[in-house]
Design an enzyme around this catalytic site. Structure first.
Site, PDB file in Angstrom:
ATOM      1  N   ASP A  18       0.869  -1.167   0.000  1.00 47.14           N
ATOM      2  CA  ASP A  18       0.000   0.000   0.000  1.00 47.14           C
ATOM      3  C   ASP A  18       0.913   1.226   0.000  1.00 47.14           C
ATOM      4  O   ASP A  18       2.092   1.133   0.335  1.00 47.14           O
ATOM      5  CB  ASP A  18      -0.876  -0.042   1.268  1.00 47.14           C
ATOM      6  CG  ASP A  18      -1.589   1.265   1.539  1.00 47.14           C
ATOM      7  OD1 ASP A  18      -2.271   1.774   0.627  1.00 47.14           O
ATOM      8  OD2 ASP A  18      -1.432   1.791   2.652  1.00 47.14           O
ATOM      9  N   ASP A  20      -0.202   5.121   0.964  1.00 46.93           N
ATOM     10  CA  ASP A  20      -0.467   6.076   2.050  1.00 46.93           C
ATOM     11  C   ASP A  20      -0.515   5.368   3.394  1.00 46.93           C
ATOM     12  O   ASP A  20      -1.329   4.463   3.599  1.00 46.93           O
ATOM     13  CB  ASP A  20      -1.793   6.812   1.800  1.00 46.93           C
ATOM     14  CG  ASP A  20      -1.756   7.635   0.522  1.00 46.93           C
ATOM     15  OD1 ASP A  20      -0.873   8.493   0.406  1.00 46.93           O
ATOM     16  OD2 ASP A  20      -2.599   7.400  -0.368  1.00 46.93           O
TER      17      ASP A  20
END
Length: 224
Positions: A18, A20
């Site tokens: 991922d 953020d």
């Protein structure tokens, strides 16, 4: 997962991250963004109904096009603020160096926009490939982005790990795809009941990216 003898260790050939809150330091105030999009009353109602967190993108898909447009503009404004304050997560560069030394592939899946990925790549000077933003549909927690990366790499999902800070997006995506999963929980955000309520149990849980190298060396066959 218990440590097992070397010849019985699962093979690991790729890691998908991922962005953020995982590769970058979390700076977006998601609660404020959700309030701005939904309004205070609707925010409270949905939050009460969603113990593992609000899926704002899924929620606004059923809205009229005008209302959707306004919502996306609010989201884009918060995301731009996040890009302006972009910082690389401590331990990310070292972990990527380790993966490269072992010839383990690196991919990225985010619910942010491609422009944010491009800026991240420019500032970081390390490229994740494939790197999929929310323009790729369906997005997390659907397994399709992760399965697409596995297909592009020509690697089976059970030879890949998904790493992220969201139980409902990253771990759900990884589990549904049949990959190993590692939850990054820097602040102790998740309690054991969160796993039982959601039915999502990550294979591994760390409080820092710097812990992942040892985790991989201990539990996996990393030979190319």
């Amino acid at each position: 997962m218990a440590n097992v003898s070397t010849n019985a260790k699962a093979r690991l050939r790729g890691v998908v991250f991922d962005m953020d809150g995982t590769l970058t330091v979390p700076v977006i105030d998601f609660a404020a963004m959700y309030r701005s999009v939904l309004g205070e009353d609707e925010y409270k109602r949905i939050k009460a109904e969603s113990p593992t967190g609000i899926d704002i993108l899924h929620h606004i898909e059923s809205w009229s096009s005008d209302k959707q447009q306004k919502a996306y503009e609010i989201i884009a404004d918060y995301e731009k603020q996040g890009i302006d304050k972009l910082q690389i997560m401590p331990g990310a560069a070292e972990l990527c160096g380790f993966l490269d030394s072992k010839k383990i592939k690196r991919g990225l899946i985010t619910r942010n926009v491609k422009k944010a990925i491009d800026i991240f790549h420019q500032r970081y000077e390390v490229i994740f490939s494939p790197a999929l933003g929310r323009e790729f549909r369906p997005y997390k927690p659907d397994p399709d982005p992760l399965l697409h990366i596995c297909s592009t790499w020509d690697i089976q999902p059970n030879e890949v790990m998904m790493v992220g800070d969201s139980l409902k997006d990253d771990i759900a995506c990884g589990k549904r795809a049949g990959a190993f999963t590692c939850l990054l929980d820097e602040t102790g955000r998740y309690a054991p009941e969160d796993f039982s309520v959601s039915g999502l149990h990550p294979d591994f849980k760390v409080d820092s990216l710097s812990k992942i190298q040892n985790l991989l060396e201990t539990n996996f066959d990393l030979n190319p």
